[in-house]
Design a protein around this motif. Sequence first.
Motif, PDB file in Angstrom:
ATOM      1  N   SER A  11      40.413  14.852  28.217  1.00 51.26           N
ATOM      2  CA  SER A  11      41.239  13.702  27.855  1.00 51.26           C
ATOM      3  C   SER A  11      41.139  13.335  26.374  1.00 51.26           C
ATOM      4  O   SER A  11      41.903  12.478  25.908  1.00 51.26           O
ATOM      5  CB  SER A  11      40.784  12.507  28.684  1.00 51.26           C
ATOM      6  N   GLN A  26      30.368   8.203  26.079  1.00 54.67           N
ATOM      7  CA  GLN A  26      30.895   7.464  24.926  1.00 54.67           C
ATOM      8  C   GLN A  26      31.841   8.301  24.064  1.00 54.67           C
ATOM      9  O   GLN A  26      32.319   7.813  23.035  1.00 54.67           O
ATOM     10  CB  GLN A  26      29.732   6.945  24.074  1.00 54.67           C
ATOM     11  N   ILE A  75      35.176  -0.251  25.960  1.00 57.73           N
ATOM     12  CA  ILE A  75      35.959  -0.147  27.202  1.00 57.73           C
ATOM     13  C   ILE A  75      37.031  -1.243  27.192  1.00 57.73           C
ATOM     14  O   ILE A  75      38.197  -1.023  27.521  1.00 57.73           O
ATOM     15  CB  ILE A  75      35.043  -0.272  28.442  1.00 57.73           C
ATOM     16  N   THR A  97      40.247   5.687  30.090  1.00 61.12           N
ATOM     17  CA  THR A  97      39.021   6.437  29.795  1.00 61.12           C
ATOM     18  C   THR A  97      38.374   6.892  31.100  1.00 61.12           C
ATOM     19  O   THR A  97      38.826   6.546  32.196  1.00 61.12           O
ATOM     20  CB  THR A  97      37.998   5.575  29.019  1.00 61.12           C
ATOM     21  N   GLU A 145      34.955   9.383  24.426  1.00 59.91           N
ATOM     22  CA  GLU A 145      36.304   8.825  24.234  1.00 59.91           C
ATOM     23  C   GLU A 145      36.222   7.501  23.466  1.00 59.91           C
ATOM     24  O   GLU A 145      37.128   7.165  22.693  1.00 59.91           O
ATOM     25  CB  GLU A 145      36.939   8.559  25.597  1.00 59.91           C
ATOM     26  N   LEU A 146      35.127   6.781  23.690  1.00 59.00           N
ATOM     27  CA  LEU A 146      34.998   5.452  23.087  1.00 59.00           C
ATOM     28  C   LEU A 146      34.822   5.539  21.570  1.00 59.00           C
ATOM     29  O   LEU A 146      35.209   4.621  20.844  1.00 59.00           O
ATOM     30  CB  LEU A 146      33.829   4.696  23.721  1.00 59.00           C
ATOM     31  N   VAL A 153      38.200   5.558  20.458  1.00 57.32           N
ATOM     32  CA  VAL A 153      38.804   4.227  20.671  1.00 57.32           C
ATOM     33  C   VAL A 153      38.431   3.257  19.537  1.00 57.32           C
ATOM     34  O   VAL A 153      39.171   2.311  19.250  1.00 57.32           O
ATOM     35  CB  VAL A 153      38.373   3.670  22.055  1.00 57.32           C
ATOM     36  N   ALA A 202      39.727  -0.313  24.764  1.00 57.85           N
ATOM     37  CA  ALA A 202      40.588   0.734  25.321  1.00 57.85           C
ATOM     38  C   ALA A 202      41.626   0.110  26.256  1.00 57.85           C
ATOM     39  O   ALA A 202      42.815   0.452  26.219  1.00 57.85           O
ATOM     40  CB  ALA A 202      39.739   1.764  26.069  1.00 57.85           C
ATOM     41  N   VAL A 226      43.482  10.566  24.406  1.00 58.10           N
ATOM     42  CA  VAL A 226      42.975   9.312  23.830  1.00 58.10           C
ATOM     43  C   VAL A 226      43.306   9.281  22.338  1.00 58.10           C
ATOM     44  O   VAL A 226      43.767   8.268  21.796  1.00 58.10           O
ATOM     45  CB  VAL A 226      41.448   9.182  24.056  1.00 58.10           C
TER      46      VAL A 226
END
Length: 657
Positions: free
Chosen positions: A347, A324, A17, A27, A326-327, A330, A20, A351
């Motif tokens: 999204s 998690q 996070i 996010t 999107e992470l 990232v 990001a 991302v």
Amino acid sequence: MAEMEERSVDGATNEMIEKATQDGVLTVFDRAENMRPCPIGAEGSCCKLCSMGPCRLPAPRRREETPEEKDNRRGVCGATIETIAARNFVRMVAAGTSAHSDHARTVVEAFIQAAKGEGSDFGILDEQKLLQVALDFGIEIAGRTSREIALELGEEALKEFGKPDGTLKFLERAPLRRQQVWEEQNSKPRAIDREVVECLHRTVMGVDLDYKHLFQQASRTALADGWGGSMLATELQDIMLGTPVPTTGKVNLGVLRHDAVNIVVHGHEPLLPEMLVVASQDKELRAAAAANGATGGINLSGICCSANEVLMRHGVPLAGNMLQQELAVVSGAVEAMVVDVQCIMQSLPKVADCYHTEVMTVSHKAKLPGAIHIEMDDAAPLAAAKEIVRRAIDNYPNRAQSKVNIPDHSVDLVAGFSHETIGYLLGGLFRASYKPLNENIINGRIRGVAGVVGCTNARVKHEDIHTQLVRELVKNDVLVIQTGCAAMACAKIGLMTPEAAHLHAGPGLAEVCETVGIPPVLHMGSCVDNSRILMAATAMVKEGGLGDDLSDLPVAGAAPEWMAEKAIAIGQYFVASGVYTVFGVTWPTVGSPEVTDWLMDEISESYGGKWAFEPDPIKMAKLMIDHIDEKRKALGLDEARERVLFDMEMRRDLDAV
Ligand code: SF4
Ligand code: MSK
């Protein structure tokens, strides 16, 4: 964001996070912060079923409404708040059921192709289970080949979606008493699609306007999920792809690798992920990866239930759960994020724009603007899988090392606890049995069993409720079984290793787990695999000594951080199967105290199970343990919590493992 307390109990999540934020990427955690939920919708008090609305019917805040005020709380068409709250709930059940069941339909169609052996990448891997399920369907097995039996099973399974007569076959697997309850309540599902359609019809403006009657259809539809679509998906997947057995794996974003092409699979249907496992071991493709500088080869990992499926069958590592997804991108180290259906954030391509990741969709049911679509053949997904791996290899040189930060967090776990495997582990390979489990519940070493399942939810601290709740349960000698994103949360804190027994479990549970060599928290698979929990509970009833119905068992269920409509369908089928079920975060009928009270109390007079809502994990654990203790008392087992020594027969049962 910088001033906020940490958004997760998981270090990897917090690190990503922060990355990001530094990378200028928004996010789900930012969006949840920036957009407050609508309080009227959250309570189930908003109806938008026709163009005379939307009608918003919030209760007065900070005081109880008078009966007259309550009676006047109606939509333009005169619908009461009870009807509106119930209709919204029923539609959630219908949507959740349709998701699991449409997944099942895809599996059944692929299964039929596999049975025919024409143009299929799949075969029949678990012949023993094929025979068992065929017998449950009343299919003749003597003197027939596996393919013949499988073909008939597939064709019969397909009929479960739309047959004109009768009720679903798998209902007959339930204890007899439970089948009687469903008969008495007129809630035996007929055909899966029919129940979903009837939900939608009954909730159209001006049809079913009696909330208790609406909930009868909610139960029938939810049962078509648990004992229909979800169970068909699980069972046919097992026959075609293999029934899970205990396997080791790893969990968390640290499973991504610097030296390998990272492909992350995300979604729910296991067909493509199975073939990605094959493609990622392909010699030519591995050589191509090495030639592109990926000395570690091709590293497959997963998010959500696609991940759970390939973990359970192949030990493929879990990159993380729903929040998690999107992470993982990232981290800057993912060459391909491959998604099929359910729980995919729109999204992801946005991302991915900040990194080199290619987001790929594969299902004919689901496209995503900004993603590359490589449509798979459901029965023969290997070609698509190879193309995906090739693209990921080609993308590896585009990885910008300056943007890479793989969090150094990954934890070992043991997964693969199908309900059959639990029987083998407890009773021995040649006489699989739930007897030792029942005996240890009766003698009090194990207080009861809790199913803790479901999502993660950006409205609460990520994984905090899951982990606190499950720690509390095992500390109190409650054996925990898990699926979905909940399982990943608890695996990350080490609860899914055999060593967790002496570190975290109460003395009775620890003793049993150490004797058998199992963790105190068992990973049973994906969201459709909640049907394994139904089968495990049924096996406990059938073993004897714990009553004659699912509602007699000292068990409870929870979805502490739920978010998907699917969770509501799952909860409703557990309630309608007789299980006390607690949800956290928020409750979707709060707008109608009458409906809420009915779901949390009176419904048990019909089904033996009921709902509860409690956002605090420790209070949630207490509710579940109190319920388990009540059931123990009703079974005459409250005295038996005084310790009893193993008798020789029980010792032999355990030693035989
Ligand atoms: Fe309003 Fe009734 Fe239309 Fe719903 S169905 S939007 S309550 S008028
Ligand atoms: S994936 S439905 S967030 S458990 Fe099955 Fe996780 Fe919930 Fe999706």
